[in-house]
Design an enzyme around this catalytic site. Structure first.
Site, PDB file in Angstrom:
ATOM      1  CG  ASP A  14      -2.064   0.962   1.111  1.00 49.10           C
ATOM      2  OD1 ASP A  14      -2.441   1.319  -0.027  1.00 49.10           O
ATOM      3  OD2 ASP A  14      -2.581   1.392   2.154  1.00 49.10           O
ATOM      4  CG  ASN A  74      -8.025  -1.940  -4.998  1.00 48.22           C
ATOM      5  OD1 ASN A  74      -7.087  -2.723  -4.858  1.00 48.22           O
ATOM      6  ND2 ASN A  74      -8.299  -1.012  -4.078  1.00 48.22           N
TER       7      ASN A  74
HETATM    8  C1  IPE Z   1      -5.313  -2.690  -0.092  1.00 53.04           C
HETATM    9  O1  IPE Z   1      -5.037  -1.356  -0.237  1.00 53.04           O
HETATM   10  C2  IPE Z   1      -5.366  -3.352  -1.441  1.00 53.04           C
HETATM   11  C3  IPE Z   1      -4.075  -3.508  -2.126  1.00 53.04           C
HETATM   12  C4  IPE Z   1      -2.917  -3.174  -1.640  1.00 53.04           C
HETATM   13  C5  IPE Z   1      -4.155  -4.115  -3.425  1.00 53.04           C
HETATM   14  P1  IPE Z   1      -6.190  -0.256  -0.333  1.00 53.04           P
HETATM   15  O2  IPE Z   1      -5.531   1.066  -0.467  1.00 53.04           O
HETATM   16  O3  IPE Z   1      -7.159  -0.636  -1.377  1.00 53.04           O
HETATM   17  O4  IPE Z   1      -6.910  -0.403   1.089  1.00 53.04           O
HETATM   18  P2  IPE Z   1      -7.652   0.682   1.972  1.00 53.04           P
HETATM   19  O5  IPE Z   1      -8.649   1.353   1.081  1.00 53.04           O
HETATM   20  O6  IPE Z   1      -6.617   1.628   2.471  1.00 53.04           O
HETATM   21  O7  IPE Z   1      -8.267  -0.105   3.083  1.00 53.04           O
HETATM   22  C1  IPE Z   2      -1.768   0.255  -3.261  1.00 54.39           C
HETATM   23  O1  IPE Z   2      -1.503   1.625  -3.317  1.00 54.39           O
HETATM   24  C2  IPE Z   2      -1.955  -0.342  -4.634  1.00 54.39           C
HETATM   25  C3  IPE Z   2      -3.336  -0.739  -4.937  1.00 54.39           C
HETATM   26  C4  IPE Z   2      -4.355  -0.654  -4.105  1.00 54.39           C
HETATM   27  C5  IPE Z   2      -3.581  -1.264  -6.250  1.00 54.39           C
HETATM   28  P1  IPE Z   2      -2.671   2.685  -3.276  1.00 54.39           P
HETATM   29  O2  IPE Z   2      -3.071   3.009  -4.668  1.00 54.39           O
HETATM   30  O3  IPE Z   2      -3.780   2.235  -2.399  1.00 54.39           O
HETATM   31  O4  IPE Z   2      -1.928   3.934  -2.647  1.00 54.39           O
HETATM   32  P2  IPE Z   2      -2.465   4.907  -1.527  1.00 54.39           P
HETATM   33  O5  IPE Z   2      -2.848   4.058  -0.351  1.00 54.39           O
HETATM   34  O6  IPE Z   2      -3.642   5.619  -2.103  1.00 54.39           O
HETATM   35  O7  IPE Z   2      -1.318   5.801  -1.234  1.00 54.39           O
HETATM   36 MG    MG Z   3      -4.101   2.437  -0.387  1.00 56.16          MG
END
Ligand code: IPE
Ligand code: IPE
Ligand code: MG
Length: 235
Positions: free
Chosen positions: A15, A63
């Protein structure tokens, strides 16, 4: 200091890609692109350490609710990763496994993942499980349906459903449960990842954003893990 053994199975919630890019005034998707480099570094280190199972959360069932430009960029990156890395994966004896369902993916991304699954199916080194269109709840529902179907077809007795049989229906079968869960980006939550499998997993959260994650960070997480006492409810 006397140290415990290495984890056999490490799971990672990768993340912080979006924040990494935004901090630099870049579009969020550039963080996803940079995140691929962190995945390569991490996998390389896991292989070097001889850890047999690495599972990464690449795209959740939730997502899909992101802006469609970000979703399609991510799908493109998944396709690109599978195509560009396949030789490297094969050469390093890595087996790709999928958690989640490929059905709703764009055709090209699906084909690239399917090819990587086929071409690495017989590899005997580290297993890289990619959670793609994965949700822990969806996985549990799929497992319940499989068992219900077997019962209603008269192939299975209700009394024979136990934890072992249930776990065997999950996408993660036959992997052992993760020993260590790493989450980058600082958030203290599970975000629908491996709900069943994480029952007794050791958690390690770092504020570092995923694109900044290094082999040294991985080593630090592992060292911390090795100092812990796992009780599994016993004393
Ligand atoms: C979790 O991250 C999913 C992945 C890393 C693929 P998210 O960014 O989607 O999770 P939340 O929204 O912070 O819980
Ligand atoms: C995790 O990074 C990757 C996916 C969920 C695909 P994020 O896109 O959630 O990055 P932040 O949490 O918004 O910084
Ligand atoms: Mg995230």
């Amino acid at each position: 200091m006397e140290q415990g053994s290495l984890p056999k199975h490490i799971a990672i919630i990768m993340d912080g890609n979006g924040r990494w890019a935004q901090k630099r005034g870049l579009p969020r998707v550039m963080g996803h692109r940079q995140g691929i480099q962190a995945l390569k570094r991490t996998l390389e280190e896991v292989v070097r350490l001889g850890i047999p199972f690495l599972t990464v959360y690449a795209f959740s069932t939730e997502n899909w609710q992101r802006p469609k430009e970000e979703v399609s960029y991510l799908m493109g990156l998944i396709e690109e990763y599978m195509k560009k890395e396949i030789h490297n994966l094969e050469r390093n004896n890595i087996k790709i496994k999928l958690l989640g369902s490929l059905d709703p993916l764009p055709q090209k991304a699906r084909a690239a993942v399917e090819e990587a699954l086929e071409r690495t199916a017989k590899k005997s080194g580290t297993t890289l499980s990619v959670a793609l269109n994965y949700g822990g709840r969806a996985e549990l529902v799929r497992a319940a349906r499989k068992l219900a179907q077997a019962v209603s077809a008269g192939e299975l007795d209700l009394e024979n459903i136990d934890e072992e049989l249930f776990a065997a229906q999950l996408d993660s079968a036959p992997l052992p449960d993760p020993d260590l869960l790493i989450r980058t980006g600082g958030q203290m939550r599970i975000s629908n990842f491996l709900l069943w499998q994480l029952a007794y997993t050791e958690l390690w959260v770092t504020p570092k954003l995923w694109p900044d994650f290094t082999a040294q960070d991985l080593q630090e997480a592992i060292e911390d893990y090795r100092r812990r006492t796992r009780r599994f409810g016993k004393i």
